[in-house]
Design an enzyme around this catalytic site. Structure first.
Site, PDB file in Angstrom:
ATOM      1  N   ILE A  44       0.813  -1.284   0.055  1.00 36.18           N
ATOM      2  CA  ILE A  44      -0.056   0.047  -0.107  1.00 36.18           C
ATOM      3  C   ILE A  44       0.800   1.150  -0.105  1.00 36.18           C
ATOM      4  O   ILE A  44       1.922   1.408   0.883  1.00 36.18           O
ATOM      5  CB  ILE A  44      -1.084   0.123   1.222  1.00 36.18           C
ATOM      6  CG1 ILE A  44      -1.576  -1.169   1.375  1.00 36.18           C
ATOM      7  CG2 ILE A  44      -1.962   1.317   1.352  1.00 36.18           C
ATOM      8  CD1 ILE A  44      -2.613  -1.317   2.672  1.00 36.18           C
ATOM      9  N   TYR A  45       0.704   2.041  -0.841  1.00 33.73           N
ATOM     10  CA  TYR A  45       1.360   3.319  -0.917  1.00 33.73           C
ATOM     11  C   TYR A  45       0.603   4.674  -0.621  1.00 33.73           C
ATOM     12  O   TYR A  45      -0.059   5.061  -1.281  1.00 33.73           O
ATOM     13  CB  TYR A  45       1.833   3.457  -2.563  1.00 33.73           C
ATOM     14  CG  TYR A  45       2.952   4.304  -3.004  1.00 33.73           C
ATOM     15  CD1 TYR A  45       4.250   3.694  -3.089  1.00 33.73           C
ATOM     16  CD2 TYR A  45       3.048   5.671  -3.174  1.00 33.73           C
ATOM     17  CE1 TYR A  45       5.431   4.442  -3.378  1.00 33.73           C
ATOM     18  CE2 TYR A  45       3.837   6.466  -3.574  1.00 33.73           C
ATOM     19  CZ  TYR A  45       5.238   5.901  -3.699  1.00 33.73           C
ATOM     20  OH  TYR A  45       6.157   6.763  -4.089  1.00 33.73           O
ATOM     21  N   PHE A  46       0.753   5.026   0.714  1.00 32.02           N
ATOM     22  CA  PHE A  46       0.086   6.183   1.283  1.00 32.02           C
ATOM     23  C   PHE A  46       0.868   7.451   0.596  1.00 32.02           C
ATOM     24  O   PHE A  46       2.230   7.608   1.068  1.00 32.02           O
ATOM     25  CB  PHE A  46       0.105   6.042   2.642  1.00 32.02           C
ATOM     26  CG  PHE A  46      -0.894   4.992   3.015  1.00 32.02           C
ATOM     27  CD1 PHE A  46      -2.035   5.030   3.414  1.00 32.02           C
ATOM     28  CD2 PHE A  46      -0.139   3.847   3.608  1.00 32.02           C
ATOM     29  CE1 PHE A  46      -2.942   4.115   3.988  1.00 32.02           C
ATOM     30  CE2 PHE A  46      -1.062   2.648   3.860  1.00 32.02           C
ATOM     31  CZ  PHE A  46      -2.217   3.017   4.221  1.00 32.02           C
TER      32      PHE A  46
END
Length: 542
Positions: free
Chosen positions: A461-463
């Site tokens: 997951i790339y916040f």
């Protein structure tokens, strides 16, 4: 931000040090001027950028920078460092975002960019040997000219080095097909902290193919992948290549919510399909993606608002206007941005009333005509979960996929900061990780996310988040609080605090959460390969 400049002087290195280094690499390749040292004091870690924007200009200046031309000179430098007790910081292109190449006045930076040759390509073996200082895009373009690809396409490909990819255990945008860098690397040449050259493919008894792993004992290559220069200076890597693709198929899909989209992606990956690209944008990122489509941009940072504010402050003011008026406009823009981002909890709560629809970009590529059948099978599968939008969104992403790297400066110009936090976990925990980290970040910054680098067993997951402070100190306080809240949340879920950006100084306090017993293993490796502790101290583990 504050414009106060620190007054403490950057100490000059001892003349004996400069003379010693000049004997190894030549005097013109020893950089000791203040401008040079300031240029090498930061990588792309946003915390350092915040300090630089706040005129705090000499916080990590190295004693000197050296630019070796070959492995022999690197060996000389390491042996000198061991003799004098001087720490060395290996440096590729400085595009890392975790403070992995930060130094100080006791350390010497070893810039390897002069070592940038493709040494050998073996078409029959599908391998390529390349020196560590080669920059990504020229390297990839030459491989494609020869009919191959590495398949490694990070957003930083124009400004990152081969050595940096290996050192940080990087991942490219096509990792679902080609793998991460550790899946591509076949062997390495490293000058360890003892001053000895280690070739992880060397076999004194036979000329075995370089890409074939030894059956005897641990794989030494993987001990150095992700070590971030803490065990030695990487001088050369051998990679397994793939054929240059000549078939490409891209689509966009719309799903009613993140949960449905993740179910579809997991089923696709666990069906044995291998897309090159999988990028799922959450509701807010999807909304911004739609906005940026109209502007032919990229959605990895908030596009419209802050870009227009920046134009208001700088682009729309005539050159003839006095600097005083221009400064007033800048301050007004700064104030508006502060009002927008100054209450992130309320701003994030507004996203809860947004439509929950999510955009997925998926693409397949390869050198075999069979890739079309695989792509169609995947598109049919995804179509059972969501709405097929046709090739447009996928091709748009492909055309604009590197733009994000050049759109962050306006955020800082407007008094804000932007950063990314890439984490990963198994499919059973991915939704928990997403919601837990979002909730932890919400009081501090405006946050959105996309899911990429997906595998049969889990996902990254790339916040992406943006925040604001009234001055440098307040901005740093908010920045540090954001990262602590986020990584504490990741650790509480039992997920990984890093997927492909490395650790550096930024994440080092959380490394022990990722690998039980990892610190003991790291200390043992340091004792074997860097007994004097001179290689990039303070990185990976505190």
């Amino acid at each position: 931000m504050t414009t106060t400049t620190r007054q403490d002087a950057v100490k000059k290195p001892p003349k004996t040090m400069v003379d010693d280094l000049a004997d190894i690499v030549g005097r013109e390749r020893v950089l000791v001027s203040k401008p040079d040292r300031l240029a090498y004091q930061v990588d792309c870690w946003p915390r350092g950028i915040i300090r630089t924007r706040g005129r705090d200009l000499d916080h990590h200046c190295p004693a000197a920078i050296v630019q070796p031309a070959n492995e022999s000179e690197v060996t000389g430098l390491v042996r000198w460092a061991r003799k004098t007790g001087t720490p060395l910081v290996p440096f590729g292109a400085g595009s890392g975002v975790c403070g992995g190449v930060l130094a100080d006045e006791t350390k010497v930076v070893v810039d390897v960019k002069r070592m940038d040759r493709i040494v050998e390509t073996r078409a029959d073996d599908m391998t390529v040997r390349v020196q560590a200082g080669a920059i990504g895009m020229p390297f990839e373009e030459e491989l494609q000219r020869r009919g191959f690809t590495l398949g490694h396409f990070p957003s930083s490909i124009y400004c990152s080095s081969i050595g940096g990819w290996v050192a940080a255990r990087g991942a490219g945008q096509f990792s679902s097909l080609y793998g991460k860098i550790e899946d591509m690397v076949a062997s390495l040449r490293v000058v360890t902290g003892t001053g000895e050259v280690l070739d992880t493919a060397a076999d004194p008894l036979a000329d075995r193919p370089r890409q074939m792993a030894s059956q005897a004992g641990p794989d030494l290559t993987q001990l150095f992948v992700g070590s971030e220069g803490t065990l030695g200076v990487l001088t050369e890597a051998t990679f397994n290549m793939a054929r240059k693709p000549n078939h490409r198929f891209y689509r966009g899909f719309k799903f009613p919510d993140v949960e449905t989209a993740l179910d579809a992606i997991r089923d696709m990956m666990q069906a044995g399909l291998r897309p090159a690209v999988v990028r799922l944008y959450d509701a807010l990122d999807t909304l911004l993606h739609k906005s940026s489509d109209a502007e032919k941009g990229s959605s990895d940072v908030p596009p419209g608002l802050l870009r227009n504010l920046r134009k208001l402050a700088f682009d729309k003011v005539p050159d003839a206007v006095t600097s005083k008026v221009r400064e007033q406009v800048r301050k007004a823009t700064h104030a508006v941005v502060g009002r927008v981002l100054g209450n992130p909890l309320a701003l994030n709560s507004l996203t809860n009333v947004l439509p929950k629809e999510c955009l997925l970009v998926v693409g397949f590529e390869g050198s075999s005509p069979l890739v079309e059948d695989e792509a169609q099978y995947a598109f049919d599968l995804l179509g059972r979960y969501g709405l097929d939008l046709g090739p447009g969104p996928g091709l748009h992403w492909l055309e604009n996929r590197y733009n994000v790297s050049y759109k962050q400066s306006p955020m800082y110009d407007a008094g804000a900061f932007v950063d990314t936090m890439e984490v990963s976990t198994s499919w059973s925990k991915v939704l928990e990780l997403y919601h837990t980290v979002r909730e932890a970040l919400a009081p501090h910054v405006l946050v959105m996310a996309h899911f990429s680098h997906v595998y049969p067993y889990g996902s990254s997951i790339y916040f992406t988040f943006s925040g604001f402070g009234a001055d440098m100190d307040e901005t740093l306080e908010r920045y540090d609080a954001t990262w602590k809240a986020g990584l504490d949340a990741v650790a509480s879920v039992g997920a990984s605090v890093a997927h492909h950006h490395g650790v550096g100084e930024s994440k080092a306090p959380w490394s022990h959460h990722d690998h039980r017993g990892g610190r003991q293993a790291f200390d043992a490796l340091k004792a074997a390969f860097d007994p004097d502790g001179i290689m990039n101290p303070g990185k990976v583990y505190l």
